[in-house]
Write an enzyme that holds these catalytic residues in place. Structure first.
Site, mmCIF file in Angstrom:
data_model
loop_
_atom_site.group_PDB
_atom_site.id
_atom_site.type_symbol
_atom_site.label_atom_id
_atom_site.label_comp_id
_atom_site.label_asym_id
_atom_site.label_seq_id
_atom_site.Cartn_x
_atom_site.Cartn_y
_atom_site.Cartn_z
ATOM 1 C CG HIS A 194 -9.535 -5.545 2.977
ATOM 2 N ND1 HIS A 194 -8.169 -6.497 3.362
ATOM 3 C CD2 HIS A 194 -9.392 -4.944 2.571
ATOM 4 C CE1 HIS A 194 -7.486 -5.900 2.964
ATOM 5 N NE2 HIS A 194 -8.026 -4.665 2.232
ATOM 6 C CB CYS A 200 -0.086 -2.821 -1.653
ATOM 7 S SG CYS A 200 -1.796 -3.429 -0.773
#
Length: 400
Positions: A201, A327
């Site tokens: 991605h 993240c």
């Protein structure tokens, strides 16, 4: 209309990848099945594997399919270390600015399995301290892991020097190349690396697919156990649509690599010059624009502005940006990358990351430059210094 400048977090799916994904969805069959449908699915997987290998300078048998970059990093750190720890090599050497997908499994192994973890420092630009690395890598080192390019500040690390140090000590070396692949030339065979992580991605494939390149002679203890797929290193049914989309996105990114890097560096210069020229006291973080920095990355420290407040202000103006690793989004803590580069707590909370990608345009750059002054003013007006929080005496970091 939204202006998207967060390509380091994820980049829009490329039409060629979406088409490959949709086409593969119409193919029934488990790639491990022996019947005709299974054999067709297996052929699609192996064609994708060969394409990925060719674009990354690897042999097809060295391409291990995973569910993404985080799994690939965990497999590399845990799998390579465990394969050597029983023989007395319990050392684990990483840089202090690694992605959490490398940093946290390494810390977990140190806390729970007795790994001798060393985090090598960096300078104020995020460049690895090579002298510290040389001292840290010894005959007891089981694995060395240094990212190819930093996901927050865009600094490219001297992977060739890292490999040289590891080879002298007889230690395998892994690199998280998630940010580098598709932005700078990456050749697995020529690099001398033993393992390398890439994520779909970040290239324009859908979320949920990645690869770990692993040299055929390198022993890796599995983290997932099951059907023994992927050389018995990573069990689990290979997602045919995902790996086809990954191969398509990677091939387009690599084919356009040199021209796209030139285009992105031109936009990067406009972003850097524009931000530094109109916002007082803002500092560019990482190495200067050029060969030592990713072409799509522009990271700034904005003194006196809380990063979250700044991002909300930009979002209200229709601009998508970030402060660092996606993240860790929503986690109220300073960037460990900026802290390793020498920033205090306040400065490490004031990051602004603007990252460009294959859909970025000059209009995007002009939009963010027009919105930024007011957003910074709002964020500085709302800034409240955080009080230091007293930590428990026994505060052990656990997680992966």
């Amino acid at each position: 209309m939204t202006t998207y400048l967060d390509h380091a977090a994820t980049t829009p799916v490329r039409p060629v990848a979406a088409a490959a994904f949709a086409e593969a969805l119409e193919q029934v069959g488990n790639p491990s099945s022996l019947h005709a449908a299974g054999r067709t699915a297996r052929r699609l997987v192996e064609e994708a594997r060969e394409s990925i290998a060719a674009d990354l300078g690897a042999h097809p048998t060295e391409v291990i399919v995973t569910a993404g970059g985080t799994e690939a990093d965990n497999l590399a750190i845990q799998g390579i270390w465990r394969a050597r720890a029983g023989g007395g090599r319990r050392g684990l050497v990483i840089s202090a600015v690694e992605h959490p997908a490398v940093l946290e499994p390494a810390q977990w192994l140190a806390a729970h399995e007795g790994a001798d973890l060393i985090e090598v420092g960096v300078d104020s630009a995020g460049r690895l301290d090579l002298d510290d690395l040389e001292r840290s890598v010894t005959a007891r080192t089981a694995v060395v892991s240094v990212m190819w390019a930093n996901n927050e500040v865009g600094t490219i690390q001297p992977i060739e020097r890292v490999v040289e140090a590891a080879v002298r000590a007889g230690a395998p070396v892994h690199s998280d190349a998630v940010q580098a692949v598709g932005q700078v030339p990456v050749d697995f065979a020529a690099s001398g690396l033993d393992a390398l992580t890439a994520s779909g991605h970040k290239l324009g494939a859908p979320i949920g697919i990645g690869v770990l390149l692993v040299r055929r002679e390198l022993g890796v203890t599995p983290v997932l156990h099951g059907g023994g797929q992927e050389r018995a290193v990573r069990s689990g049914t290979v997602p045919v649509p995902g790996i086809r989309a990954f191969a398509a996105a990677l091939h387009e990114a690599v084919a356009a690599g040199e021209a796209e890097a030139v285009r992105l560096r031109h936009l990067q210069e406009q972003v850097i010059d524009g931000v530094l020229g109109q916002i007082p006291d803002v500092h560019l973080r990482g190495t200067p624009a050029g060969p030592g920095r990713l072409p799509g990355n522009a990271h700034f420290s904005v003194p006196g502005a809380d990063a979250d407040a700044l991002l909300f202000a930009l979002d209200a103006a229709g601009v998508c940006a970030s402060s660092g690793s996606a993240c860790q989004a929503g986690v109220q803590q300073p960037s460990h990358v900026l802290a390793a580069m020498g920033d205090d707590d306040g400065a490490a909370r004031s990051g602004l990351r603007l990252t460009l990608g294959w859909t970025s345009s000059e209009e995007d750059v002009q939009t963010v430059l027009a919105a930024l002054p007011a957003a910074v003013q709002q964020a500085r007006a709302a800034f409240r210094p955080r009080k230091a929080r007293r930590q428990p005496q026994e505060d052990v970091k656990v997680g992966s």
